[in-house]
Write an enzyme that holds these catalytic residues in place. Structure first.
Site, PDB file in Angstrom:
ATOM      1  CB  SER A   1       4.107  -5.628   9.054  1.00  0.00           C
ATOM      2  OG  SER A   1       3.505  -4.359   9.041  1.00  0.00           O
TER       3      SER A   1
ATOM      4  NE  ARG B   1      -2.474   0.996   3.616  1.00  0.00           N
ATOM      5  CZ  ARG B   1      -2.827   1.924   4.517  1.00  0.00           C
ATOM      6  NH1 ARG B   1      -3.716   2.854   4.199  1.00  0.00           N
ATOM      7  NH2 ARG B   1      -2.318   1.917   5.718  1.00  0.00           N
TER       8      ARG B   1
ATOM      9  CG  ASP C   1       1.927  -2.598  13.955  1.00  0.00           C
ATOM     10  OD1 ASP C   1       2.699  -2.563  14.937  1.00  0.00           O
ATOM     11  OD2 ASP C   1       1.232  -3.596  13.689  1.00  0.00           O
TER      12      ASP C   1
END
Length: 422
Positions: free
Chosen positions: A99, A29, A152
């Site tokens: 991540s 993304r 995150d």
């Protein structure tokens, strides 16, 4: 307690255009975040599917793929009507939410420890992922500087912090769990980096690993079974008791135990229910919310989805009670984690806003209410007016862009100080 190298807080008055990159699953993304000041922003994003061959190929190929996606996004997707705010902003500053397990050595340096989530790129482990991606960006003349690699949880703190600067703690309560908070540099024994542009830094607690020694947490036989059969036994003990990845499995083990004792479903199970992780946490949410007189939604999950051969209303009530207890315990333990951080940061009197992201907190019925009830039990009813739990979405997009902004401004300030400019 891990220093994140993120120092400085958003005020909500910052302006500028930044990029965010989120890699951690099926899609890559890319986000353009336009900070407008007055706690306002706009976000435009595009997703790009990562080919399976790229996921298992050379790391250089993955980095080149990411660089090509960024180039396409900048060329075709970005709003070029938004004016550049300064002449030097010809290079876009980017926050990279990566991540995967990383050993971070600075705000924009991180060494990959291992791949997860279906990735297995070669020549990547034990190497700095930011350096490799920046090399691809330079080779392809993509005008992007990776200003920060972002956890995150930190992104969650920053995403809400821009809109509510009183935010002091960030929490993830979803498939996994973690928390972070601001700490004074003088109170961080692990910090060896000397003076920074600001006198505080965000600390990553990695609280999912709390009590791996099994001294404090009230583990049951069901927890022990989940842990023993997991891919990482004796690790992430706290996470296995409160996060969405494991709650359904805890409940399933409990249900199977009562089936074996002839106390549920007349002692009959099904191949579906017998399967490990077959009882999803989303099923728990449905059952928890089931207020029909005959628990019809619970029957649908048990009989139609999991093929349990016939259930009585008494069976369904017992299953719902199991789900309520497992979910309630998770929320109360989560509140205990928050209580510890609030006390550590001396925020019980002054109060603060806590940014929380994750599907468990957002979608599990009554989770937030149960957390606040537990905090009230610990600290009295006054805590409800002092501590605000607030849903904070998109830490990997908005939050990462804000971390990039903070890192870029800190680097500019340090450069001015080195050059003797006030």
């Amino acid at each position: 307690m891990i220093p994140t190298f993120v120092s400085g807080r958003p005020t909500g008055q910052e302006t500028g255009r930044y990029l965010a990159l989120d890699l951690g699953g099926t899609f890559l993304r890319v986000c353009e975040v336009n900070l407008k000041g007055n706690r306002d922003f706009s976000l435009h994003q595009q997703k790009y599917k990562v080919p399976e061959a790229i996921k298992s190929g050379e790391m250089r190929d993955l980095c080149d793929f990411i660089a090509d996606c960024l180039d396409t996004f900048i060329t075709k997707e970005m709003d070029h009507q938004v004016p550049m705010l300064a002449p030097e902003r010809t290079t876009f500053q980017l926050g990279f939410t990566f991540s995967f397990p990383v050993s971070q050595t600075s705000i924009n340096r991180g060494v990959l420890k291992q791949w997860t989530k279906g990735f297995s790129c070669k020549n990547a482990v034990d190497r700095d992922v930011v350096v490799m991606l920046q090399d691809s960006l330079l080779r392809k003349n993509v005008p992007v500087n990776i200003a920060a690699i972002v956890n995150d949880t930190v992104g969650t703190l920053m995403a809400l912090g821009y809109r509510q600067p009183e935010t002091a703690i960030g929490v993830i309560l979803g498939t996994g769990t973690n928390a972070c908070y601001y700490e004074d540099l003088d109170h961080i024994p692990k910090w060896k980096g000397g003076k920074t542009a600001f006198d505080h830094m965000v600390i990553n607690t990695e609280w999912g690993a709390f009590d791996n020694e099994r001294i404090v947490l009230p583990l049951t036989t069901y927890d022990c079974k989940v842990d023993r059969e997991s891919i990482n036994p004796r690790q992430q003990t706290f996470e296995k008791m409160i996060s969405g990845m494991y709650l359904g499995e805890i409940a399933r083990n409990c249900i199977i135990h009562y089936i074996d004792r002839q106390l549920l479903f007349a002692g009959r199970s099904s191949s579906a229910l017998n399967g490990q992780y077959s009882f999803e946490t989303s099923y728990m949410s449905t059952i928890q919310a089931d207020d029909t007189t005959d628990l019809a939604e619970t029957r649908h999950i048990l009989e139609d989805v999991l093929s349990v051969p016939g259930t009585t209303l008494s069976d369904r009530r017992a299953v719902k009670r199991i789900i309520e207890l497992v979910g309630r315990r998770a929320a109360r333990l989560s509140a205990c984690g928050l209580a510890a951080v609030l006390k550590l940061c001396n925020l019980l009197e002054t109060g603060c806003t806590i940014a929380i992201d994750g599907s468990l907190y957002e979608h599990y019925p009554g989770f937030e209410m149960t957390m606040m009830e537990a905090l009230t039990e610990l600290y009295g009813p006054a805590i409800e007016s002092k501590v605000i739990l607030s849903l904070a979405r998109d830490g990997s997009g908005l939050g990462a862009a804000i971390v990039a902004m903070i890192a870029h401004k800190a680097a500019q300030q340090e450069a001015r100080e080195r050059n003797g400019i006030a």
